[in-house]
Design a protein around this motif. Structure first.
Motif, PDB file in Angstrom:
ATOM      1  N   ARG A  46      10.813   4.565  -0.384  1.00 19.11           N
ATOM      2  CA  ARG A  46      10.891   3.372  -0.803  1.00 19.11           C
ATOM      3  C   ARG A  46      11.896   3.033   0.676  1.00 19.11           C
ATOM      4  NH1 ARG A  46      10.799  -0.652  -3.149  1.00 19.11           N
ATOM      5  NH2 ARG A  46      12.645  -1.115  -3.367  1.00 19.11           N
ATOM      6  N   GLY A  47      11.751   4.129   2.369  1.00 22.25           N
ATOM      7  CA  GLY A  47      12.077   4.378   3.393  1.00 22.25           C
ATOM      8  C   GLY A  47      14.229   4.402   2.826  1.00 22.25           C
TER       9      GLY A  47
ATOM     10  N   GLN B 232       0.794  -1.154   0.480  1.00 18.17           N
ATOM     11  CA  GLN B 232      -0.196  -0.395   0.011  1.00 18.17           C
ATOM     12  C   GLN B 232       0.900   1.113  -0.081  1.00 18.17           C
ATOM     13  OE1 GLN B 232      -3.304   0.039  -0.069  1.00 18.17           O
ATOM     14  NE2 GLN B 232      -3.277  -1.500  -0.489  1.00 18.17           N
ATOM     15  N   LEU B 233       0.893   1.402  -1.575  1.00 10.79           N
ATOM     16  CA  LEU B 233       1.715   3.032  -1.044  1.00 10.79           C
ATOM     17  C   LEU B 233       1.240   4.103  -1.230  1.00 10.79           C
ATOM     18  CD1 LEU B 233       3.534   1.691  -4.376  1.00 10.79           C
ATOM     19  CD2 LEU B 233       4.624   1.878  -1.803  1.00 10.79           C
ATOM     20  N   PRO B 234       1.303   5.013  -0.069  1.00  8.58           N
ATOM     21  CA  PRO B 234       1.202   6.310  -0.522  1.00  8.58           C
ATOM     22  C   PRO B 234       0.972   6.968  -1.875  1.00  8.58           C
ATOM     23  CG  PRO B 234       3.799   6.927  -0.056  1.00  8.58           C
ATOM     24  CD  PRO B 234       2.896   5.532   0.050  1.00  8.58           C
TER      25      PRO B 234
ATOM     26  N   VAL C 120      11.723  12.513  -7.009  1.00  6.29           N
ATOM     27  CA  VAL C 120      12.979  11.155  -6.793  1.00  6.29           C
ATOM     28  C   VAL C 120      13.046  11.506  -5.852  1.00  6.29           C
ATOM     29  CG1 VAL C 120      15.453  10.758  -6.979  1.00  6.29           C
ATOM     30  CG2 VAL C 120      14.534  11.082  -8.733  1.00  6.29           C
ATOM     31  N   GLN C 121      13.096  12.080  -4.964  1.00  2.00           N
ATOM     32  CA  GLN C 121      12.929  12.474  -3.627  1.00  2.00           C
ATOM     33  C   GLN C 121      12.199  11.542  -2.921  1.00  2.00           C
ATOM     34  OE1 GLN C 121      13.494  15.889  -1.985  1.00  2.00           O
ATOM     35  NE2 GLN C 121      16.038  16.447  -2.617  1.00  2.00           N
TER      36      GLN C 121
END
Length: 84
Positions: free
Chosen positions: A76-77, A24-26, A69-70
């Motif tokens: 991705r941590g 589950q990605l924001p 990218v940031q």
């Protein structure tokens, strides 16, 4: 030999009945989803003004790419440092 072994392994995965849950990605911020604008070239415009508009557009696109990218690294941590 290797090919048949691989095929048997893959066939076993298919028939195992296991499902892999998707992470589950924001949601990505809307400003990072926008495409970069191409200001185009208008007939009769001063070439220096056209180049200036293109440079400004390119700078905005580079900044958006950096921010994207940031954002991805944060999702991705991965530790994000300034200037990366």
């Amino acid at each position: 030999m290797l090919a048949s072994s691989l095929m048997m392994t893959l066939a076993g995965c298919k028939s195992s009945g296991e499902l892999v849950a998707a992470a589950q990605l924001p949601p990505m911020p809307a400003d990072l989803q926008r495409q970069c604008a191409d200001p185009g070239v208008q007939t009769g415009r001063d070439a220096r003004a056209v180049i200036a508009r293109h440079r400004q557009s390119l700078a905005e696109c580079r900044n958006r790419h950096r921010d994207t990218v940031q954002f991805y690294k944060q999702v991705r941590g991965v530790r994000v440092r300034a200037g990366q």
